[in-house]
Design a protein around this motif. Structure first.
Motif, PDB file in Angstrom:
ATOM      1  N   THR A 161       0.836  -1.187   0.000  1.00 22.47           N
ATOM      2  CA  THR A 161       0.000   0.000   0.000  1.00 22.47           C
ATOM      3  C   THR A 161       0.879   1.248   0.000  1.00 22.47           C
ATOM      4  OG1 THR A 161      -1.763   1.204   1.111  1.00 22.47           O
ATOM      5  CG2 THR A 161      -0.231  -0.008   2.523  1.00 22.47           C
ATOM      6  N   ARG A 162       0.394   2.265  -0.709  1.00 22.42           N
ATOM      7  CA  ARG A 162       1.164   3.511  -0.743  1.00 22.42           C
ATOM      8  C   ARG A 162       0.732   4.442   0.387  1.00 22.42           C
ATOM      9  NH1 ARG A 162       1.603   5.032  -6.996  1.00 22.42           N
ATOM     10  NH2 ARG A 162       2.433   3.036  -7.698  1.00 22.42           N
ATOM     11  N   ASP A 163      -0.377   4.094   1.026  1.00 25.47           N
ATOM     12  CA  ASP A 163      -0.837   4.953   2.133  1.00 25.47           C
ATOM     13  C   ASP A 163      -1.342   4.085   3.281  1.00 25.47           C
ATOM     14  OD1 ASP A 163      -3.527   4.425   0.913  1.00 25.47           O
ATOM     15  OD2 ASP A 163      -2.847   5.890  -0.562  1.00 25.47           O
ATOM     16  N   ASP A 164      -2.665   3.987   3.436  1.00 22.84           N
ATOM     17  CA  ASP A 164      -3.200   3.216   4.563  1.00 22.84           C
ATOM     18  C   ASP A 164      -3.172   1.721   4.266  1.00 22.84           C
ATOM     19  OD1 ASP A 164      -3.796   5.632   5.656  1.00 22.84           O
ATOM     20  OD2 ASP A 164      -5.948   5.519   5.284  1.00 22.84           O
ATOM     21  N   ALA A 165      -3.003   0.922   5.336  1.00 31.36           N
ATOM     22  CA  ALA A 165      -3.197  -0.526   5.195  1.00 31.36           C
ATOM     23  C   ALA A 165      -4.710  -0.765   5.157  1.00 31.36           C
ATOM     24  CB  ALA A 165      -2.584  -1.250   6.389  1.00 31.36           C
ATOM     25  N   ALA A 166      -5.113  -1.912   4.591  1.00 33.85           N
ATOM     26  CA  ALA A 166      -6.550  -2.182   4.457  1.00 33.85           C
ATOM     27  C   ALA A 166      -7.239  -2.209   5.829  1.00 33.85           C
ATOM     28  CB  ALA A 166      -6.767  -3.496   3.720  1.00 33.85           C
ATOM     29  N   GLY A 167      -6.584  -2.842   6.822  1.00 27.77           N
ATOM     30  CA  GLY A 167      -7.178  -2.907   8.162  1.00 27.77           C
ATOM     31  C   GLY A 167      -7.310  -1.518   8.772  1.00 27.77           C
ATOM     32  N   GLU A 168      -6.323  -0.675   8.466  1.00 26.84           N
ATOM     33  CA  GLU A 168      -6.347   0.700   8.957  1.00 26.84           C
ATOM     34  C   GLU A 168      -7.552   1.443   8.357  1.00 26.84           C
ATOM     35  OE1 GLU A 168      -2.614   2.361   7.841  1.00 26.84           O
ATOM     36  OE2 GLU A 168      -2.939   4.241   8.905  1.00 26.84           O
ATOM     37  N   LYS A 207      -0.207   5.405 -10.653  1.00 32.28           N
ATOM     38  CA  LYS A 207       0.889   5.413 -11.627  1.00 32.28           C
ATOM     39  C   LYS A 207       1.986   4.513 -11.083  1.00 32.28           C
ATOM     40  CE  LYS A 207       0.282   9.950 -13.693  1.00 32.28           C
ATOM     41  NZ  LYS A 207       0.012  11.142 -12.903  1.00 32.28           N
ATOM     42  N   GLY A 208       2.854   4.051 -11.941  1.00 34.05           N
ATOM     43  CA  GLY A 208       3.967   3.218 -11.475  1.00 34.05           C
ATOM     44  C   GLY A 208       3.532   1.783 -11.266  1.00 34.05           C
ATOM     45  N   ASN A 209       4.048   1.177 -10.205  1.00 32.09           N
ATOM     46  CA  ASN A 209       3.796  -0.250  -9.931  1.00 32.09           C
ATOM     47  C   ASN A 209       2.301  -0.522  -9.756  1.00 32.09           C
ATOM     48  OD1 ASN A 209       3.663  -2.869  -9.084  1.00 32.09           O
ATOM     49  ND2 ASN A 209       5.135  -2.654  -7.398  1.00 32.09           N
ATOM     50  N   THR A 210       1.727  -1.253 -10.691  1.00 27.70           N
ATOM     51  CA  THR A 210       0.282  -1.490 -10.640  1.00 27.70           C
ATOM     52  C   THR A 210      -0.087  -2.534  -9.596  1.00 27.70           C
ATOM     53  OG1 THR A 210       0.610  -3.030 -12.442  1.00 27.70           O
ATOM     54  CG2 THR A 210      -0.249  -0.839 -13.018  1.00 27.70           C
ATOM     55  N   ASN A 211       0.906  -3.159  -8.981  1.00 27.72           N
ATOM     56  CA  ASN A 211       0.594  -4.079  -7.882  1.00 27.72           C
ATOM     57  C   ASN A 211       0.439  -3.341  -6.561  1.00 27.72           C
ATOM     58  OD1 ASN A 211       0.541  -6.511  -9.328  1.00 27.72           O
ATOM     59  ND2 ASN A 211       2.774  -6.640  -9.314  1.00 27.72           N
ATOM     60  N   ASP A 212       0.718  -2.026  -6.539  1.00 30.06           N
ATOM     61  CA  ASP A 212       0.563  -1.272  -5.295  1.00 30.06           C
ATOM     62  C   ASP A 212      -0.910  -0.982  -5.012  1.00 30.06           C
ATOM     63  OD1 ASP A 212       3.206  -1.247  -4.650  1.00 30.06           O
ATOM     64  OD2 ASP A 212       3.591   0.802  -5.336  1.00 30.06           O
ATOM     65  N   GLU A 275     -10.769  -4.451  -4.471  1.00 28.38           N
ATOM     66  CA  GLU A 275      -9.423  -3.910  -4.688  1.00 28.38           C
ATOM     67  C   GLU A 275      -8.369  -4.974  -4.336  1.00 28.38           C
ATOM     68  OE1 GLU A 275      -9.087  -1.331  -6.187  1.00 28.38           O
ATOM     69  OE2 GLU A 275      -7.084  -0.528  -5.791  1.00 28.38           O
ATOM     70  N   LEU A 276      -8.556  -5.634  -3.205  1.00 32.78           N
ATOM     71  CA  LEU A 276      -7.586  -6.659  -2.793  1.00 32.78           C
ATOM     72  C   LEU A 276      -7.555  -7.797  -3.813  1.00 32.78           C
ATOM     73  CD1 LEU A 276      -8.349  -6.862   1.061  1.00 32.78           C
ATOM     74  CD2 LEU A 276      -6.317  -5.853  -0.019  1.00 32.78           C
ATOM     75  N   LEU A 277      -8.725  -8.282  -4.184  1.00 38.09           N
ATOM     76  CA  LEU A 277      -8.765  -9.467  -5.055  1.00 38.09           C
ATOM     77  C   LEU A 277      -8.358  -9.160  -6.496  1.00 38.09           C
ATOM     78  CD1 LEU A 277     -11.851 -11.410  -3.661  1.00 38.09           C
ATOM     79  CD2 LEU A 277      -9.411 -11.785  -3.228  1.00 38.09           C
ATOM     80  N   ARG A 278      -8.615  -7.920  -6.926  1.00 34.37           N
ATOM     81  CA  ARG A 278      -8.187  -7.529  -8.270  1.00 34.37           C
ATOM     82  C   ARG A 278      -6.656  -7.612  -8.353  1.00 34.37           C
ATOM     83  NH1 ARG A 278      -7.274  -2.648 -10.740  1.00 34.37           N
ATOM     84  NH2 ARG A 278      -7.423  -1.560  -8.759  1.00 34.37           N
ATOM     85  N   HIS A 279      -5.991  -7.095  -7.322  1.00 33.61           N
ATOM     86  CA  HIS A 279      -4.529  -7.145  -7.292  1.00 33.61           C
ATOM     87  C   HIS A 279      -4.027  -8.581  -7.176  1.00 33.61           C
ATOM     88  CE1 HIS A 279      -4.878  -2.879  -6.621  1.00 33.61           C
ATOM     89  NE2 HIS A 279      -3.564  -2.740  -6.622  1.00 33.61           N
ATOM     90  N   VAL A 280      -4.712  -9.353  -6.338  1.00 35.72           N
ATOM     91  CA  VAL A 280      -4.297 -10.750  -6.131  1.00 35.72           C
ATOM     92  C   VAL A 280      -4.381 -11.504  -7.457  1.00 35.72           C
ATOM     93  CG1 VAL A 280      -5.050 -12.931  -5.105  1.00 35.72           C
ATOM     94  CG2 VAL A 280      -4.778 -10.915  -3.665  1.00 35.72           C
TER      95      VAL A 280
END
Ligand code: KG4
Ligand code: ZN
Length: 360
Positions: A161-168, A207-212, A275-280
């Motif tokens: 994550t570039r900012d908040d964690a999902a749990g956060e 932008k950049g790493n699309t896995n972020d 969002e989580l599953l799309r990245h996964v």
């Protein structure tokens, strides 16, 4: 080979004994929820104080339940980081003193590696072998990381994550709406009562790493929604409920939560899960994963578990049981087993590392 694990990186003091990285002989967790709940989040100074109070009885209970003496252990494993420095130091200092008096070697474990091993541990316990390479999503209050894992102990960071964690994000949204801390379990309980497609939040453009990942935009969108609806009165009713009962049951929350707010919770949770599953799904394809591991506190989320089984990711998906998804010490002792096999011990100069990365 029996390892005592000690975990104190955040707001849980935990100790466990695990045999051969696959059999949990004991797992004791002392939660500090009652201490931090009223402040709406973890207060680091209070966390260290609570760890100091709990660490000795928690370790003693873990040894007693496993019916093992200190001298009979093969190693003592402790979380080195990442986490709160003051909290980590309590576990580390106690682990070192136990090693000193018993002559048992010390092993330092990365907390994130621990979360991954919660899953490997349970699979081994069932006599199952997780196919590698595996894609590991560690998703908790402090982390939202995707790793490629070619074998236990071999990790490559694919995205975070570039900012908040999902749990956060769960915690902040719940707090904003008057649901107290931690927010994840409450949102999980209430989301099924709302319409998950009622509100369509726009997806973060990266932008950049699309896995972020990014979750702060979603949190702000929820804030804007709340501000535009004039929800002060219902939020105050929930805060009032929390003052009289620090841990209300889902039915009590339902009495003070109108339908549009349930729709908001359901829509928020759906957006996070998508969002989580799309990245996964994308990362699993990139690395030709043979399996997927999801671990960390958010892995308790029932919506995420259902969605992960429904989207058919093409490979088996492994979740830990809820008790091993949130912070615990069995995962630390399990992760330490591969360090023990490699003779990878720690010096007594070990100290806490708040930002310890899993992969450098
Ligand atoms: O792994 P964990 O115990 O501690 C960290 O390493 O952060 O995770 C705690 C996080 C909190 O943010 C909490 O709200 C979230 O996990 N959580 C959940 C659920 N249970 C715990 N989030 C969503 N749904 C849940 N059922
Ligand atoms: Zn954790």
């Amino acid at each position: 080979m029996r390892i005592l694990g000690i975990e104190s990186s955040c707001d849980e003091t935990a100790a466990a004994v695990v045999e051969n990285g696959e059999r949990v002989l004991s797992s004791v967790v002392a939660s500090q929820l009652d201490t931090h709940g009223k402040y709406g989040g973890v207060v680091p100074e209070l966390a260290s104080r609570e760890h100091l109070r709990a660490v000795v009885p928690v370790v003693r209970a873990a040894l007693e339940q496993a019916r093992i003496r200190l001298e009979d252990l093969s190693a003592i494993a402790v979380t080195e980081g990442p986490g709160l420095v003051g909290s980590l130091l309590v576990g580390i200092t106690y682990a070192k003193s136990l090693c000193f008096v018993s002559g048992v070697p010390l092993i330092a474990v990365n907390h994130v590696e621990g979360h991954i091993h919660a899953v490997i541990l349970e699979a081994r316990g069932r006599g199952e072998v997780i196919p590698f390479p595996t894609l590991a999503l560690v998703v908790s209050g402090g982390h939202t990381h995707l790793f490629e894992c070619r074998a236990p102990g071999q990790y490559r960071l694919l995205g975070k994550t570039r900012d908040d964690a999902a749990g956060e994000a769960f915690d902040k949204v719940a707090k904003l709406l008057g649901f107290g801390y931690p927010g994840g379990p409450v949102v999980d309980h209430l989301a099924p009562f709302g319409n998950p497609t009622a509100i369509r939040f726009t997806r973060a453009k990266m932008k950049g790493n699309t896995n972020d990942f990014s979750f702060s935009g979603l949190k702000t969108a929820v804030l804007r929604w709340v501000e535009s609806r004039g929800m002060e009165q219902e939020i105050e009713r929930r805060r009032e409920l929390l003052r009289t009962n620090p841990r209300p049951a889902p039915e009590q929350w339902l009495e003070v939560t109108p339908a549009p707010t349930l729709d908001l919770l359901a829509s928020f949770q759906r957006t996070v899960i998508e969002e989580l599953l799309r990245h996964v799904a994308r990362a699993a394809e990139q690395i030709a994963a043979a399996s997927i591991i999801v671990s960390g506190g958010v892995a308790c989320n029932s919506g995420l578990r259902q969605a992960a089984s429904a989207v058919r990711l093409g490979v088996p998906v492994y979740f830990p049981t809820p008790g091993l998804s949130t912070d615990n010490a069995a995962m630390i002792a399990a992760a330490a087993f591969i360090h023990l096999e490699r003779g990878d011990f720690s010096a007594m100069s070990l100290t806490a590392r708040a930002n310890l990365p899993l992969v450098t």
